[in-house]
Design a protein around this motif. Structure first.
Motif, PDB file in Angstrom:
ATOM      1  N   ARG A 199      35.934 -10.063  22.680  1.00  0.00           N
ATOM      2  CA  ARG A 199      36.712  -9.205  23.568  1.00  0.00           C
ATOM      3  C   ARG A 199      38.163  -9.134  23.097  1.00  0.00           C
ATOM      4  O   ARG A 199      38.717  -8.057  22.912  1.00  0.00           O
ATOM      5  CB  ARG A 199      36.668  -9.744  24.998  1.00  0.00           C
ATOM      6  CG  ARG A 199      37.524  -8.956  25.969  1.00  0.00           C
ATOM      7  CD  ARG A 199      37.425  -9.553  27.369  1.00  0.00           C
ATOM      8  NE  ARG A 199      38.188  -8.798  28.334  1.00  0.00           N
ATOM      9  CZ  ARG A 199      39.446  -9.063  28.633  1.00  0.00           C
ATOM     10  NH1 ARG A 199      40.085 -10.037  28.017  1.00  0.00           N
ATOM     11  NH2 ARG A 199      40.084  -8.346  29.530  1.00  0.00           N
ATOM     12  N   SER A 200      38.776 -10.308  22.869  1.00  0.00           N
ATOM     13  CA  SER A 200      40.200 -10.273  22.542  1.00  0.00           C
ATOM     14  C   SER A 200      40.420  -9.633  21.179  1.00  0.00           C
ATOM     15  O   SER A 200      41.385  -8.895  20.979  1.00  0.00           O
ATOM     16  CB  SER A 200      40.804 -11.675  22.601  1.00  0.00           C
ATOM     17  OG  SER A 200      40.300 -12.452  21.558  1.00  0.00           O
ATOM     18  N   SER A 201      39.509  -9.869  20.256  1.00  0.00           N
ATOM     19  CA  SER A 201      39.739  -9.294  18.940  1.00  0.00           C
ATOM     20  C   SER A 201      39.439  -7.790  18.930  1.00  0.00           C
ATOM     21  O   SER A 201      40.090  -7.022  18.227  1.00  0.00           O
ATOM     22  CB  SER A 201      38.995 -10.126  17.906  1.00  0.00           C
ATOM     23  OG  SER A 201      38.153  -9.428  17.129  1.00  0.00           O
ATOM     24  N   MET A 202      38.515  -7.347  19.785  1.00  0.00           N
ATOM     25  CA  MET A 202      38.286  -5.907  19.949  1.00  0.00           C
ATOM     26  C   MET A 202      39.504  -5.234  20.580  1.00  0.00           C
ATOM     27  O   MET A 202      39.889  -4.133  20.199  1.00  0.00           O
ATOM     28  CB  MET A 202      37.073  -5.659  20.854  1.00  0.00           C
ATOM     29  CG  MET A 202      35.744  -5.808  20.181  1.00  0.00           C
ATOM     30  SD  MET A 202      35.382  -4.495  19.012  1.00  0.00           S
ATOM     31  CE  MET A 202      34.967  -3.150  20.108  1.00  0.00           C
ATOM     32  N   LEU A 203      40.096  -5.911  21.571  1.00  0.00           N
ATOM     33  CA  LEU A 203      41.248  -5.315  22.254  1.00  0.00           C
ATOM     34  C   LEU A 203      42.410  -5.119  21.300  1.00  0.00           C
ATOM     35  O   LEU A 203      43.195  -4.183  21.430  1.00  0.00           O
ATOM     36  CB  LEU A 203      41.682  -6.193  23.436  1.00  0.00           C
ATOM     37  CG  LEU A 203      40.808  -6.077  24.673  1.00  0.00           C
ATOM     38  CD1 LEU A 203      41.264  -7.062  25.738  1.00  0.00           C
ATOM     39  CD2 LEU A 203      40.836  -4.663  25.232  1.00  0.00           C
TER      40      LEU A 203
END
Lengths: 316, 329
Positions: A199-203
């Motif tokens: 999630r954080s790396s996609m964001l």
């Protein structure tokens, strides 16, 4: 590239020396006497002394350690104090069982964790995002043995659906059935971890300019997500997965104990209990090598995902 | 219906971004038109809504927080705002392309540049073989040897990256190209090269172009029409000569006035006084009136509209309200 691999392989040596030294020292100074464990309480002083001399335990610690390393370098990891079997045979016998649940757990984590992370990131702050991130927080916070015990209570005791412990290898179906609970318990942490990481790396990727470029080409949102977002987001995810895999192999100690799974983790626990120094050492060295190899593999995998790293490797 | 000569006609476009600080009125009633084969320069300071306008045309307003709340965008006579996402995908890249501001971050770092050009060709119905050939052809056209198609963006310089982005944008031979500050991030010498190349390709493909910039020099050299934007509105619109020879709107006058003169000895710059308005709290009436030296009380009540001042030249300023309208009011 090859020089880099060789360099990394050589760097495993000092790591091994450090790990074996610490483990050997801790085991040797820890409470309990291997000789008494082997012979039992009723053995005579003489018999004990004789065995101690035989095992070399009467010599100074540092000499014992030196002898052990010398033998190990010649491929001899000793025999178990407990049942006289060859240490490496036993370790190699147990390792596939650990690998089985560790691989199962990492597979489950990837198959569920990455999609959950992607959906969360694409629908940031939506109900589905909040729900899965709270779930992931539970997953990261819950110790594996606690999760294991809860699973046993629900699925074995109450619902009577799955076996509570042991590895049943009579048939593939039974084996898979006995794997389910250990795999779930083992994967909880890494699943949650990978979901949060994804999630954080996609964001981070989602608002990049090249995503606008991709959209302006007229490709579908699915293609934008997989080809442009995920491929870029994958780099930190691979690190997390690599570290998780090492931790899963080593960290299976808890899960294997809870589920009486005959893997290397449980072997270590049993051997520590019976002061079976060669067995503990053999297992630890083995895990250490596996862990280092997985990390090396992950670093090499980067090159396939990130062309900037690939060009750094060139000529090294 | 829209004028058939016009490839693009935007009427009264309103786009807002709903943020926690309030509703940002990025575009409030922007109107402009562009004739086939011509270049329109869209000028305005940061935050005037230029990029929002461009993204609005492409149908790429990020939702949430963005939302199109009104207006029409006619492209070849059809309203793009009424088109489905599926239809918009066929338009993007094939009929309308966009070049983004920063070449350093506008290419996907993990795909070869060849793949990135091929992707747009594949998305619009070319076979794999055609796409590979097309990508090589496009690279050669922007002056990059086709052998470099296998390389990754980090192996190219900024100017080359921008040329690759241009190659992506023009790969499907679109009728209309939006260039969002295509040279802002480049050195002046590279700017010149890129602009010359864009001009050449535009003529070769007979592409219409919307050139977003805040550099009036680039506009003078490359554009046929000019639209001046302020606070989400096109405050002045006209042919290049009309705007440059006879600017009317006080904001446009201020822009020209702020360019330091080469022939006179000036110690201080002459900026437009004040700051651009907060887009969450735009002034009533004319958004420029708090900074305008000609402002009257009526400006704060005025219902913003564009007045023709001869030729194709229109101005959104109360001072140019025709006499008959003034009497009505």
């Amino acid at each position: 590239m090859w020089r880099y691999i060789l360099k990394r392989l050589l760097m495993i040596i000092p790591v091994l020396v450090g790990v074996t030294f610490v483990v050997y020292m801790i085991l040797s100074v820890a409470h309990g006497d291997p000789v008494q464990t082997i012979l039992g309480d009723k053995a005579t002083e003489e018999a004990q002394e004789q065995l101690r001399a035989e095992l070399g335990l009467d010599r100074p610690l540092i000499v014992q350690y030196g002898n052990y390393i010398w033998d190990a370098l010649h491929g001899d990891f000793g025999t178990s104090y407990k049942n006289q079997v060859d240490v490496m045979d036993q370790v190699l016998d147990r390792f596939p069982n650990t690998l089985l649940i560790a691989a199962g757990a990492i597979l489950l984590s990837l198959v569920l964790g990455i999609p959950v992370g992607i959906i969360s990131a694409k629908k940031q702050y939506s109900f589905i995002d909040n729900a899965s991130m709270v779930g992931a927080l539970f997953g990261v916070s819950m110790p594996a043995f606690w999760m294991g015990l809860l699973l046993v209570i629900v699925f074995s005791l109450k619902l009577r659906l799955l076996p509570s412990s042991g590895m049943n290898s009579e048939s593939l179906g039974l084996l898979l059935k006995s794997m389910i609970l250990p795999v779930i318990a083992l994967s909880t942490y890494s699943l949650a971890m990978i979901a949060r990481m994804t999630r954080s790396s996609m964001l981070e990727v989602i608002r990049q300019d090249y995503i606008s470029t991709a959209r302006s080409k007229g490709i579908t949102e699915g293609q934008v997500t997989v080809r442009h977002m995920l491929r870029n987001a994958l780099i930190p995810i691979i690190t997390a997965v690599g570290l998780q895999f090492g931790t899963l192999v080593g960290g299976s100690i808890m899960t294997e104990t809870v589920f009486s799974w005959p893997g290397i983790g449980r072997l270590i626990v049993e051997s520590i209990k019976s002061r079976d120094i060669p067995m503990v050492m053999g297992s630890v060295i083995f895990l250490c090598v596996i862990f280092s190899m997985v990390n090396l593999l992950v670093d090499l995998l980067y090159a396939f995902v990130d062309p900037q790293i690939k060009s750094q490797y060139k000529g090294k | 219906m829209a004028d058939n000569d016009n490839i693009l006609e935007i009427r009264d476009l309103k786009i807002v971004y709903k943020t926690q600080e309030g509703v940002v009125e990025a575009l409030n009633g922007a109107s402009l038109s562009l004739k086939r084969g011509q270049t329109l320069g869209l000028v305005g300071e940061t935050g005037a809504g230029k990029t929002t306008l461009a993204r609005g045309i492409m149908g790429l307003i990020p939702k949430p927080p963005g939302q199109v709340v009104g207006g029409e965008i006619f492209f070849n006579g059809t309203d793009l705002l009424k088109a489905s996402e599926h239809d918009m995908r066929k338009v993007r890249g094939a009929q309308i392309s966009m070049i983004f501001q920063d070449p350093m971050t506008s290419l996907n770092p993990v795909m070869t540049v060849g793949e990135q050009i091929e992707e747009v060709l594949r998305a619009h119905g070319r076979s794999v073989k055609e796409a590979v050939e097309g990508a090589h052809e496009m690279l050669e056209m922007v002056g990059i040897p086709k052998e470099r198609a296998e390389e990754y963006p980090h192996q190219f310089s900024g100017g080359m990256k921008q040329r690759i982005i241009i190659a992506i944008a023009l790969a499907c031979n679109p009728e209309f190209l939006i260039a969002d500050e295509p040279t802002t991030a480049l050195d002046v010498t590279i700017q010149y090269q890129v602009l010359v190349m864009m001009q050449k390709l535009k003529e070769q493909f007979n592409t219409s172009m919307l050139m977003i910039t805040h550099d009036l020099g680039i506009v003078a050299q490359n554009c046929d029409y000019v639209a001046i934007m302020y606070a989400g509105q096109v405050v002045e619109y006209g042919a290049l000569r009309e705007i440059f020879k006879d600017p009317r709107h006080p904001y446009t006058l201020g822009l020209f006035g702020s360019i330091p003169s080469l022939s006179e000895d000036t110690d201080r710059l002459t900026p437009i006084e004040g700051m651009p308005p907060d887009p969450t709290r735009l002034p009533t009436g004319c958004p420029f009136h708090p900074r305008c030296q000609y402002a009257t009380e009526a400006c704060a009540q005025w219902k913003s509209e564009a007045y023709p001042v001869g030729g194709e030249h229109t101005v959104r300023c109360l001072r140019f309200q025709p006499a008959e309208k003034r009497e009505e009011a």
